[in-house]
Design an enzyme around this catalytic site. Structure first.
Site, PDB file in Angstrom:
ATOM      1  N   LYS A  52       0.896  -1.251   0.017  1.00 48.90           N
ATOM      2  CA  LYS A  52      -0.131   0.115   0.060  1.00 48.90           C
ATOM      3  C   LYS A  52       0.773   1.209  -0.125  1.00 48.90           C
ATOM      4  CE  LYS A  52      -1.901   1.817   3.827  1.00 48.90           C
ATOM      5  NZ  LYS A  52      -1.662   3.302   4.053  1.00 48.90           N
ATOM      6  N   ASN A  53       1.836   1.202   1.054  1.00 52.01           N
ATOM      7  CA  ASN A  53       2.726   2.404   0.926  1.00 52.01           C
ATOM      8  C   ASN A  53       3.854   2.902  -0.162  1.00 52.01           C
ATOM      9  OD1 ASN A  53       0.945   2.960   3.428  1.00 52.01           O
ATOM     10  ND2 ASN A  53       2.606   2.413   4.744  1.00 52.01           N
ATOM     11  N   CYS A 146      -5.499  12.462  12.452  1.00 51.37           N
ATOM     12  CA  CYS A 146      -6.397  10.996  12.614  1.00 51.37           C
ATOM     13  C   CYS A 146      -6.278  10.479  14.042  1.00 51.37           C
ATOM     14  CB  CYS A 146      -5.891  10.410  11.356  1.00 51.37           C
ATOM     15  SG  CYS A 146      -4.211   9.788  11.753  1.00 51.37           S
ATOM     16  N   ARG A 151      -0.552  14.758  12.367  1.00 52.50           N
ATOM     17  CA  ARG A 151      -0.393  14.683  10.991  1.00 52.50           C
ATOM     18  C   ARG A 151      -0.141  16.000  10.339  1.00 52.50           C
ATOM     19  NH1 ARG A 151      -1.698   9.199   9.572  1.00 52.50           N
ATOM     20  NH2 ARG A 151      -0.100   9.399   8.096  1.00 52.50           N
ATOM     21  N   ASP A 336       4.262   1.181  12.068  1.00 55.92           N
ATOM     22  CA  ASP A 336       3.135   0.494  11.439  1.00 55.92           C
ATOM     23  C   ASP A 336       3.097  -1.071  11.932  1.00 55.92           C
ATOM     24  OD1 ASP A 336       3.193   1.896   8.168  1.00 55.92           O
ATOM     25  OD2 ASP A 336       2.510   2.547  10.399  1.00 55.92           O
ATOM     26  N   ARG A 427      -8.739  -0.562   4.247  1.00 56.40           N
ATOM     27  CA  ARG A 427      -7.877   0.164   3.492  1.00 56.40           C
ATOM     28  C   ARG A 427      -6.429  -0.165   3.291  1.00 56.40           C
ATOM     29  NH1 ARG A 427      -6.915   5.989   6.686  1.00 56.40           N
ATOM     30  NH2 ARG A 427      -5.645   5.817   4.765  1.00 56.40           N
TER      31      ARG A 427
END
Ligand code: EPZ
Length: 447
Positions: A52-53, A146, A151, A336, A427
């Site tokens: 994803k990243n 978030c 952020r 993460d 997500r």
């Protein structure tokens, strides 16, 4: 100046446009939930999904070519869908063929990142540089914080201004940016921000002159983006050293590129075998991307070995606590994986301490684990965890990685764990339940 007031007028119009809900973007909360049952020793093989990243900045990079770019091994996850919605609103077309995704950016004709979409995926702020390259102007609303932190995007804005972009603020967080072209510069990032490093790269590759990015992020996703850009004709060196040097080129060309494996999804699988014991095989993985991850899992009692693009992980002995572990930028222990390892430590023999060194609010998962009986105390930015007996119950995913951590805890807890808030998990995971099932776990997605 006249252009500023013109842009301000346009901007107001543009933002009115942006804030009116784009048809079909209203979202219903998904009613899906995960059902995880206590599972014995695992045994299975899983080909790890694309990252994803890595794919999100690569999708942003497709705007740099007024033509077609094809990415292979693109994960079918919500964040990719949100990025595609934004690219479509900017004038791009896209076409899936299995795991291959082709973006045609031949006709970019918009410069506003819709407020509704940036709120859903704050990493879309990296689109500023490619939009500026194509449209000479761009508009975005500062994404809010978030569940894991405030952020801010100040380093992104520092980078853009240093590369010659004029920024104008309207109504506080509404940002209008303008630049006829980027000018190479010597940048120093006050923090090795992944997103701000990607923003700098996406601007510098077509800038006039040389750019040096000091204290650049060194995450594997940065190297993936640079590998793709080099394939498009960009001149970039040093993307794993913390000092990236870019010689701007006039134009970039159509290309194809394969997305690497998602190292956080791989770490999720390591977490599963650490809790359940047994032996699993992960294919399509570059073990060098798991720097900072393998060592803590070995300290807890896992055996991990790799051969080419295959990684095997087993836990036969007792699960051991880790006296102290701090999250830090790559090649340190990834933030993460913090929630995931907190779930694993909830079953380990002894006291573990995890310190969150990147985000200021990333311990919300601990409160959900406590509902399962986990013995965790949060003090400042540290979690103190004692191994205990967990019992399955209803819990709520606080964010993407926290949701995965609760599924990992469910594998070791008595009975059944039901995890709501599946939208968060979707997500970043193509099919978390299916992945765990392929490794031999009792996991299912219920609609
Ligand atoms: C990327 O986020 C990842 N997201 C995150 O993964 C990951 O946790 C993070 O990097 C750290 O590794 C994507 O790649 C899409 P940062 P990013 O900029 O780029 C501060 C997931 O679960 N900061 O490296 O937003 C910031 O507040 C997600 O997949 C500023 O102060 O992370 C944070 O404390 C979650 N000013 C720290 O830097 C800025 O302008 C790290 O942020 C930018 C960041």
């Amino acid at each position: 100046s006249r252009s500023m007031s013109r842009m301000r007028a346009l901007g107001k119009f543009a933002f009115r446009n942006a804030s009116t809900p784009v048809a079909g973007l209203r979202r219903r909360e998904s009613v899906a939930y995960l059902e995880i049952r206590q599972t014995g020793p695992l045994s299975g093989t899983y080909r790890v999904q694309g990252s994803k990243n890595a794919v999100l900045p690569m999708l942003a990079a497709t705007l740099l070519v007024p033509g077609k770019t094809t990415l292979h091994r693109v994960p079918k996850i919500k964040d990719v869908n949100v990025m595609l919605e934004i690219l479509h609103l900017l004038g791009c077309c896209s076409c899936w063929e299995g795991e291959a995704l082709t973006i045609d950016a031949g006709n970019v004709n918009n410069w506003v990142i819709p407020e509704e979409l940036i709120g859903q995926m704050r990493s879309s702020v990296i689109l500023l540089a490619p939009i500026l390259y194509r449209m000479k102007k761009a508009a975005v609303v500062e994404p809010g914080g978030c569940s894991i932190g405030r952020r801010p995007i100040d380093i992104h804005l520092y980078v853009l201004q240093a590369l010659g972009v004029k920024l104008h603020y309207e109504w506080e967080e509404h940002i209008f940016a303008q630049a006829d072209y980027f000018c190479g510069a010597h940048l120093f990032l006050k923090f090795p921000s992944v997103g701000a490093t990607e923003q700098a790269i996406l601007a510098a590759v077509t800038a006039n002159g040389m750019t040096v990015i000091d204290n650049a992020a060194r995450e594997p996703e940065i190297s993936e983006l640079c590998r793709m850009l080099r394939g498009m004709g960009a001149k970039i060196t040093g993307d794993q050293t913390g000092r990236i040097v870019i010689e701007g080129v006039k134009e970039l060309f159509e290309s194809t590129c394969e997305v690497g494996a998602d190292r956080i999804v791989a770490a999720t699988c390591l977490s599963a075998v650490a809790v359940c014991s047994g032996e699993i095989t992960l294919t399509g993985v570059d073990a060098s991307h798991l720097n900072g991850v393998i060592e803590p899992f070995e300290k807890m009692g896992c055996k991990i070995w790799s051969d080419k693009d295959t990684l095997t992980a087993a836990r036969m002995d007792k699960l051991m606590a880790i006296p102290y572990l701090k999250t830090s930028p790559y090649p340190g222990f990834p933030t993460d994986v913090q929630s995931l390892i907190m779930a694993v430590m909830s079953f380990a023999d002894g006291q573990s301490v995890v310190e969150e060194g990147i985000f200021e609010g990333r311990f919300r998962t601990a409160y959900q684990l406590q509902k399962m009986g986990a013995a965790i105390i949060i003090e400042n930015n540290q979690a103190i965890i004692w191994g205990s007996h967990l019992i399955g119950t209803k819990v709520e995913a606080p964010d993407l990685r926290g949701g995965a951590a609760l599924a990992i805890a469910g594998l070791g807890a008595d009975g059944v764990t039901t995890i709501f808030g599946y939208d968060h998990i979707a997500r970043g995971y193509e099919d978390l339940a299916g992945m765990l099932f392929m490794l031999g776990a009792q996991a299912a997605l219920r609609e």
